[in-house]
Design a protein around this motif. Structure first.
Motif, PDB file in Angstrom:
ATOM      1  N   TYR A  87      51.347 -34.956  56.856  1.00 44.48           N
ATOM      2  CA  TYR A  87      52.067 -36.075  56.226  1.00 44.48           C
ATOM      3  C   TYR A  87      51.955 -36.058  54.705  1.00 44.48           C
ATOM      4  O   TYR A  87      52.951 -35.904  53.991  1.00 44.48           O
ATOM      5  CB  TYR A  87      51.549 -37.401  56.787  1.00 44.48           C
ATOM      6  N   VAL A 122      54.973 -32.984  64.073  1.00 45.07           N
ATOM      7  CA  VAL A 122      55.351 -34.395  64.249  1.00 45.07           C
ATOM      8  C   VAL A 122      54.964 -35.203  63.013  1.00 45.07           C
ATOM      9  O   VAL A 122      55.756 -36.006  62.501  1.00 45.07           O
ATOM     10  CB  VAL A 122      54.737 -34.986  65.536  1.00 45.07           C
ATOM     11  N   ASP A 123      53.746 -34.987  62.487  1.00 42.84           N
ATOM     12  CA  ASP A 123      53.336 -35.687  61.267  1.00 42.84           C
ATOM     13  C   ASP A 123      54.214 -35.286  60.088  1.00 42.84           C
ATOM     14  O   ASP A 123      54.519 -36.108  59.216  1.00 42.84           O
ATOM     15  CB  ASP A 123      51.868 -35.379  60.933  1.00 42.84           C
ATOM     16  N   THR A 124      54.605 -34.026  60.055  1.00 39.39           N
ATOM     17  CA  THR A 124      55.479 -33.543  58.989  1.00 39.39           C
ATOM     18  C   THR A 124      56.838 -34.227  59.096  1.00 39.39           C
ATOM     19  O   THR A 124      57.414 -34.650  58.082  1.00 39.39           O
ATOM     20  CB  THR A 124      55.617 -32.012  59.075  1.00 39.39           C
ATOM     21  N   TRP A 125      57.336 -34.351  60.311  1.00 39.79           N
ATOM     22  CA  TRP A 125      58.606 -35.053  60.519  1.00 39.79           C
ATOM     23  C   TRP A 125      58.498 -36.515  60.088  1.00 39.79           C
ATOM     24  O   TRP A 125      59.418 -37.066  59.463  1.00 39.79           O
ATOM     25  CB  TRP A 125      59.065 -34.930  61.970  1.00 39.79           C
ATOM     26  N   LYS A 126      57.373 -37.150  60.371  1.00 42.16           N
ATOM     27  CA  LYS A 126      57.174 -38.545  59.924  1.00 42.16           C
ATOM     28  C   LYS A 126      57.269 -38.642  58.402  1.00 42.16           C
ATOM     29  O   LYS A 126      57.807 -39.616  57.864  1.00 42.16           O
ATOM     30  CB  LYS A 126      55.817 -39.064  60.405  1.00 42.16           C
ATOM     31  N   VAL A 129      60.893 -38.506  57.463  1.00 40.83           N
ATOM     32  CA  VAL A 129      61.518 -39.798  57.763  1.00 40.83           C
ATOM     33  C   VAL A 129      61.193 -40.799  56.647  1.00 40.83           C
ATOM     34  O   VAL A 129      62.065 -41.553  56.187  1.00 40.83           O
ATOM     35  CB  VAL A 129      61.059 -40.316  59.140  1.00 40.83           C
ATOM     36  N   HIS A 130      59.937 -40.790  56.182  1.00 42.17           N
ATOM     37  CA  HIS A 130      59.534 -41.678  55.091  1.00 42.17           C
ATOM     38  C   HIS A 130      60.346 -41.382  53.821  1.00 42.17           C
ATOM     39  O   HIS A 130      60.855 -42.300  53.162  1.00 42.17           O
ATOM     40  CB  HIS A 130      58.035 -41.518  54.804  1.00 42.17           C
ATOM     41  N   GLU A 133      63.796 -42.741  54.287  1.00 41.48           N
ATOM     42  CA  GLU A 133      63.822 -44.205  54.226  1.00 41.48           C
ATOM     43  C   GLU A 133      63.687 -44.706  52.796  1.00 41.48           C
ATOM     44  O   GLU A 133      64.234 -45.754  52.438  1.00 41.48           O
ATOM     45  CB  GLU A 133      62.711 -44.788  55.100  1.00 41.48           C
ATOM     46  N   SER A 153      59.269 -34.994  68.189  1.00 47.67           N
ATOM     47  CA  SER A 153      59.529 -35.499  66.837  1.00 47.67           C
ATOM     48  C   SER A 153      60.446 -36.721  66.888  1.00 47.67           C
ATOM     49  O   SER A 153      60.229 -37.718  66.185  1.00 47.67           O
ATOM     50  CB  SER A 153      60.160 -34.399  65.983  1.00 47.67           C
ATOM     51  N   ALA A 156      58.567 -39.741  68.486  1.00 51.40           N
ATOM     52  CA  ALA A 156      57.530 -40.352  67.633  1.00 51.40           C
ATOM     53  C   ALA A 156      58.114 -41.236  66.535  1.00 51.40           C
ATOM     54  O   ALA A 156      57.409 -42.103  66.004  1.00 51.40           O
ATOM     55  CB  ALA A 156      56.670 -39.259  67.004  1.00 51.40           C
ATOM     56  N   THR A 157      59.375 -41.016  66.198  1.00 49.76           N
ATOM     57  CA  THR A 157      59.948 -41.703  65.035  1.00 49.76           C
ATOM     58  C   THR A 157      61.215 -42.488  65.324  1.00 49.76           C
ATOM     59  O   THR A 157      61.603 -43.350  64.539  1.00 49.76           O
ATOM     60  CB  THR A 157      60.305 -40.672  63.941  1.00 49.76           C
TER      61      THR A 157
END
Length: 285
Positions: A87, A122-126, A129-130, A133, A153, A156-157
Motif C-alpha cells: 500500500y 490486493v494491498d497494491t490494488w487498494k 483505488v485510493h 478516489e 482485488s 476487497a475493494t
C-alpha cells in the motif's frame, strides 16, 4: 505532418475512454525513448505506454513536454513495479513516476504484475483505488493478472480494473481470459501484440492475407487485434515501422481473414507467466 488516420476510442468502465492503438516503449533505453515517442506523436499516436521498470519514464516525459501537443490530448500509462508493491510503497512509487515523467498525473496507472508469490497485489490494488478516489490518477487497471488475481482485488475493494494488459497475439490468444475480462467490463490490452519475433510475422497464413490485402503481416496482426476489440501497443524505435504500425488503422480484414488468424492459436508465450512469475529487481531511481 500528422496522419489522417484516427484510432477508435474504447470505452472504459469508469466512464472514460482510451485510444485503441497506442505506442509501447518496453525495452527501449531512456535516450532512445525520447526520439521514438516524439516520432510516434508526430505520426499520430496519442496513447503512450511506459512503466517504472522500463527505466525510460524520463525520456517519455521529455518527448511529451517537447511535442507541442496539449497534455490533455496525450493518454499516458505507467505501472508500479513488483519491488514497490504494497500500500504505502505503491503511493510513493506513483509520486516517483510522476516526478520522472514530469507530469501532474497519469491517465492510467497499472499494477505491472500480479506477482502472486509476493502476496501484495490486493494491498497494491487498494493503493490504486485510493489514488483514484483522491483524483490523483484518471483511471486504474492491472497488467499480467489472471482471473484468480482479479477477483480477490475486486472483492476487497468493490472496484473493478478498467483494463488488463496481458501478452496476446495470434499464437497466444488467451480466449478464456479475454472472455472473463469482457464479462467483467475489463478491456483487454495486448502487449507483445506481434509475437516478439517468434516467427509469427513469417507465418504463411499471415503473409498470404497480407499479400491479398495490400498490407504487411504486422499490419494484418494489428488489424486483427483491433477487430477483436483489444487495445494494442506495438513497440518500435524505427520511424518506418512506427508509421507502418500506425497505418494498420487503414487495413480492413474480412471475416474469413479473422477466422484464419483465429486458427493460429499455439499457446506460445514469449514473456513471463502471470500465474507463477514474480520477478525481482529494484525500480529505477
Amino acid at each position: 505532418m500528422t496522419s489522417h488516420l484516427h484510432p477508435l476510442d474504447v470505452d472504459l468502465n469508469d466512464g472514460t475512454t482510451i485510444p485503441q492503438l497506442g505506442f509501447g516503449v518496453w525495452r527501449v533505453p531512456d535516450d532512445e525513448a525520447q526520439p521514438a515517442v516524439e516520432e510516434a506523436l508526430r505520426v499520430g499516436y496519442r496513447l503512450i505506454d511506459t512503466a517504472a521498470i522500463y527505466g525510460n519514464e524520463r525520456g517519455v516525459g521529455r518527448a511529451i513536454a517537447g511535442s507541442g501537443i496539449a497534455r490533455d490530448d496525450i493518454y499516458l500509462t505507467t505501472k508500479v513495479w513488483n519491488a514497490d508493491q504494497g500500500y504505502d510503497s505503491t503511493l510513493r512509487a506513483y509520486e516517483a513516476s510522476l516526478k520522472r515523467l514530469g507530469v501532474d498525473k497519469v491517465d492510467l496507472y497499472l499494477i505491472h504484475w500480479a506477482a502472486p508469490a509476493l502476496e501484495k497485489f490486493v494491498d497494491t490494488w487498494k493503493a490504486l483505488v485510493h489514488l483514484h478516489e483522491q483524483g490523483a490518477v484518471t483511471s486504474i487497471g492491472v497488467s499480467n493478472f489472471h482471473a484468480d488475481h482479479l477477483q480477490p482485488s475486486i472483492d476487497a475493494t468493490g472496484v473493478t480494473p478498467v483494463l488488463n494488459q496481458v501478452e496476446c497475439h495470434p499464437y497466444l490468444q488467451i480466449e478464456q481470459l479475454r472472455a472473463w475480462n469482457t464479462a467483467h467490463q475489463i478491456v483487454t490490452e495486448a502487449w507483445s501484440p506481434l509475437g516478439s519475433g517468434k516467427g509469427l510475422l513469417e507465418d504463411p497464413v499471415l503473409t498470404e492475407i497480407a499479400a491479398r490485402r495490400g498490407a504487411s503481416p504486422a499490419q494484418v496482426v494489428l488489424a486483427w487485434h483491433i477487430a477483436q476489440g483489444n487495445v494494442v501497443i506495438p513497440k518500435s524505435v524505427t520511424p518506418s515501422r512506427i508509421a507502418e504500425n500506425w497505418a494498420a488503422l487503414g487495413v480492413h480484414l474480412e471475416p474469413e481473414d479473422i477466422d484464419a488468424i483465429d486458427g493460429l492459436e499455439r499457446g506460445l508465450r514469449t514473456g513471463g507467466n502471470p500465474a507463477t512469475d514474480s520477478f525481482g529487481g529494484d525500480t529505477p531511481e
